[in-house]
Design an enzyme around this catalytic site. Structure first.
Site, PDB file in Angstrom:
ATOM      1  N   ASP A  21       2.893   5.135  -5.572  1.00 30.01           N
ATOM      2  CA  ASP A  21       2.007   6.144  -5.447  1.00 30.01           C
ATOM      3  C   ASP A  21       2.974   7.314  -5.811  1.00 30.01           C
ATOM      4  O   ASP A  21       3.664   7.956  -4.910  1.00 30.01           O
ATOM      5  CB  ASP A  21       1.526   6.262  -3.921  1.00 30.01           C
ATOM      6  CG  ASP A  21       0.694   7.461  -3.722  1.00 30.01           C
ATOM      7  OD1 ASP A  21       0.712   8.225  -4.469  1.00 30.01           O
ATOM      8  OD2 ASP A  21       0.293   7.554  -2.670  1.00 30.01           O
TER       9      ASP A  21
ATOM     10  N   ASN B 144     -10.339   0.485  -0.384  1.00 34.52           N
ATOM     11  CA  ASN B 144      -9.178   0.289   0.568  1.00 34.52           C
ATOM     12  C   ASN B 144      -9.772   0.517   1.938  1.00 34.52           C
ATOM     13  O   ASN B 144     -10.370   2.088   2.137  1.00 34.52           O
ATOM     14  CB  ASN B 144      -8.242   1.271   0.359  1.00 34.52           C
ATOM     15  CG  ASN B 144      -7.235   0.615  -0.563  1.00 34.52           C
ATOM     16  OD1 ASN B 144      -7.533  -0.036  -1.369  1.00 34.52           O
ATOM     17  ND2 ASN B 144      -5.845   1.360  -0.740  1.00 34.52           N
ATOM     18  N   ILE B 145      -9.345  -0.270   2.945  1.00 35.36           N
ATOM     19  CA  ILE B 145     -10.074  -0.055   4.347  1.00 35.36           C
ATOM     20  C   ILE B 145      -9.037  -0.119   5.497  1.00 35.36           C
ATOM     21  O   ILE B 145      -8.694  -1.202   5.631  1.00 35.36           O
ATOM     22  CB  ILE B 145     -11.373  -1.047   4.694  1.00 35.36           C
ATOM     23  CG1 ILE B 145     -12.611  -0.544   3.694  1.00 35.36           C
ATOM     24  CG2 ILE B 145     -11.783  -0.775   6.018  1.00 35.36           C
ATOM     25  CD1 ILE B 145     -13.604  -1.509   3.615  1.00 35.36           C
ATOM     26  N   ASP B 146      -8.666   0.732   6.162  1.00 36.73           N
ATOM     27  CA  ASP B 146      -7.716   0.730   7.252  1.00 36.73           C
ATOM     28  C   ASP B 146      -8.341   1.195   8.633  1.00 36.73           C
ATOM     29  O   ASP B 146      -8.551   0.771   9.524  1.00 36.73           O
ATOM     30  CB  ASP B 146      -6.399   1.353   7.055  1.00 36.73           C
ATOM     31  CG  ASP B 146      -5.337   1.308   7.921  1.00 36.73           C
ATOM     32  OD1 ASP B 146      -5.625   0.394   8.950  1.00 36.73           O
ATOM     33  OD2 ASP B 146      -4.331   1.584   7.898  1.00 36.73           O
ATOM     34  N   SER B 147      -8.724   2.487   8.567  1.00 37.51           N
ATOM     35  CA  SER B 147      -9.407   3.197   9.716  1.00 37.51           C
ATOM     36  C   SER B 147     -10.567   2.545  10.421  1.00 37.51           C
ATOM     37  O   SER B 147     -10.495   2.340  11.671  1.00 37.51           O
ATOM     38  CB  SER B 147      -9.971   4.586   9.293  1.00 37.51           C
ATOM     39  OG  SER B 147      -8.585   5.474   8.754  1.00 37.51           O
TER      40      SER B 147
ATOM     41  N   ASP C 122       0.776  -1.256  -0.033  1.00 41.81           N
ATOM     42  CA  ASP C 122      -0.122   0.086  -0.197  1.00 41.81           C
ATOM     43  C   ASP C 122       0.884   1.266   0.059  1.00 41.81           C
ATOM     44  O   ASP C 122       1.653   1.301   0.905  1.00 41.81           O
ATOM     45  CB  ASP C 122      -1.052   0.030   1.258  1.00 41.81           C
ATOM     46  CG  ASP C 122      -1.875   1.015   1.394  1.00 41.81           C
ATOM     47  OD1 ASP C 122      -2.532   1.536   0.323  1.00 41.81           O
ATOM     48  OD2 ASP C 122      -2.258   1.519   2.396  1.00 41.81           O
TER      49      ASP C 122
ATOM     50  N   HIS D 243      -7.966   9.966   3.795  1.00 46.50           N
ATOM     51  CA  HIS D 243      -7.479   8.754   4.615  1.00 46.50           C
ATOM     52  C   HIS D 243      -7.681   9.447   5.991  1.00 46.50           C
ATOM     53  O   HIS D 243      -7.896  10.440   6.250  1.00 46.50           O
ATOM     54  CB  HIS D 243      -5.799   8.733   4.166  1.00 46.50           C
ATOM     55  CG  HIS D 243      -5.561   8.107   3.262  1.00 46.50           C
ATOM     56  ND1 HIS D 243      -4.895   8.579   2.250  1.00 46.50           N
ATOM     57  CD2 HIS D 243      -5.607   6.778   2.800  1.00 46.50           C
ATOM     58  CE1 HIS D 243      -4.649   8.040   1.207  1.00 46.50           C
ATOM     59  NE2 HIS D 243      -5.089   6.639   1.539  1.00 46.50           N
ATOM     60  N   GLY D 244      -7.780   8.330   6.913  1.00 46.25           N
ATOM     61  CA  GLY D 244      -8.201   8.596   8.268  1.00 46.25           C
ATOM     62  C   GLY D 244      -9.579   8.743   8.774  1.00 46.25           C
ATOM     63  O   GLY D 244     -10.506   8.358   7.923  1.00 46.25           O
TER      64      GLY D 244
ATOM     65  N   ALA E 245     -11.513   4.764   2.109  1.00 51.84           N
ATOM     66  CA  ALA E 245     -12.987   4.296   1.959  1.00 51.84           C
ATOM     67  C   ALA E 245     -13.835   3.829   3.258  1.00 51.84           C
ATOM     68  O   ALA E 245     -14.337   3.129   3.006  1.00 51.84           O
ATOM     69  CB  ALA E 245     -12.874   3.294   0.819  1.00 51.84           C
TER      70      ALA E 245
END
Ligand code: G3H
Ligand code: 13P
Ligand code: ZN
Length: 317
Positions: free
Chosen positions: A110, A262-265, A88, A186-187, A221
């Protein structure tokens, strides 16, 4: 089954009007929670690793944990879970090369902070090396706001993708998928309170028109699941005004050209909320297994919800 690239996943997702979840992984419990959800829902999966995750856990630990997840899926569920391991936000050729050499099946380069020409040159260099090694590449055009590997991109420095650039970028670089900026960030603070969440679907539609059949990626996202924001705030945390992307917008994107979300938070919120609540309810407990177990369970529950109700990739593996 060995690790796979995202090529087949994206083709089926594009044609089927759904998206693959790309979840950020940093430790064993997160990997287990995500993969258990994917196994139960028979969902193809992308596990993605940031350079920060690699520094935190070390490449070899994350690779071995992911390999263990594949073996576990085979042994416990008798099921070949297709997993793609993705870098990522790779920012240099050297980082991408190191992940390719270390067994990743997909990398993101990126170059969105560079000029259009420099982004093309860097992305092209990564694509040449990756394709030589059977690895696929995600590029990015446009710049998302928010926190990314400790760098905070302000709303003023963020910029939407310019649809008129996408054909030249894809043709000249040879990338396999393209991340675009349409208003996600992001976040956990994606919109201001009182602000109506909006995404530029007109940009997405124009990109899709110019790149028919080509997989588009949506970063930033997370929907910032309010159940977990509340859990954090009710148990000593302080995350006022944490707001994410409404799920109906993500579903709309997944039905169209967006093949990777994309999913992190949301993973971070589920884990932190659960652990905060556990600590508040059991101040005398000190065995990490006691609080990591419900954290892993809630990650699994949250990912299952994403797979079924947001991405629509259940039963597609
Ligand atoms: O887009 C950034 C991801 O959420 C990864 O975050 O660089 O803090 O691991 P990280
Ligand atoms: P979120 O912060 O919305 O989870 O986005 C994660 C992401 O884009 C990782 O690349
Ligand atoms: Zn991202």
């Amino acid at each position: 089954m060995a690790l796979v690239t995202s090529t087949e996943m994206f083709k089926k997702a594009y044609d089927g009007g759904y998206a693959i979840g790309a979840f950020n992984v940093n430790n064993m419990e997160i990997i287990q929670g995500i993969t258990e959800a994917a196994i139960e829902e028979k969902a193809p999966l992308i596990l993605q690793v940031s350079s920060g995750a690699r520094k935190y856990a070390k490449h070899v630990y994350l690779m071995k944990l992911i390999e263990a997840a594949i073996i576990d899926a085979e042994q416990s569920a008798g099921f070949d879970l297709p997993i793609c391991v993705h870098l990522d936000h790779g920012d240099t050729f050297e980082l991408c090369k190191s992940c390719i050499d270390g067994g990743f099946t997909s990398v993101m380069i990126d170059g969105s902070k560079h000029s259009f020409e420099d982004n093309i040159a860097l992305t092209k260099q990564v694509v040449a090396y990756a394709h030589d090694h059977g690895v696929v590449v995600e590029g990015e055009l446009g710049r998302l706001a928010g926190i990314e590997d400790k760098v905070n991109v302000s709303a003023e420095d963020a910029s939407y993708t310019r649809p008129e650039e996408v054909e030249e970028f894809v043709t000249k670089t040879g990338v396999d998928s393209l991340a675009i900026a349409i208003g996600t960030s992001h976040g956990a603070y994606k919109f201001k309170p009182g602000q109506k969440p909006q995404l530029r679907f007109d940009i997405l539609d124009e990109v899709a028109r110019r790149l028919p059949g080509f997989p588009i990626v949506l970063h930033g996202a997370s929907s910032v699941v309010q159940e977990y924001v509340r859990m954090i705030n009710e148990n000593g945390g302080k995350m006022p005004d944490a707001i994410g992307i409404p799920e109906d917008m993500l579903r709309q994107a997944a039905r169209g050209a967006v093949c990777k979300i994309n999913i992190d938070s949301d993973l971070r919120l589920a884990m932190t909320g659960t652990i905060r609540q556990y600590f508040a309810e059991h101040p005398d407990h000190f065995d990490p297994r006691q609080y990591l177990k419900p954290a892993r369970e809630n990650i699994k529950k949250m990912v299952q919800h994403k797979i079924v109700d947001v991405l629509g990739c259940n039963g597609k593996a």
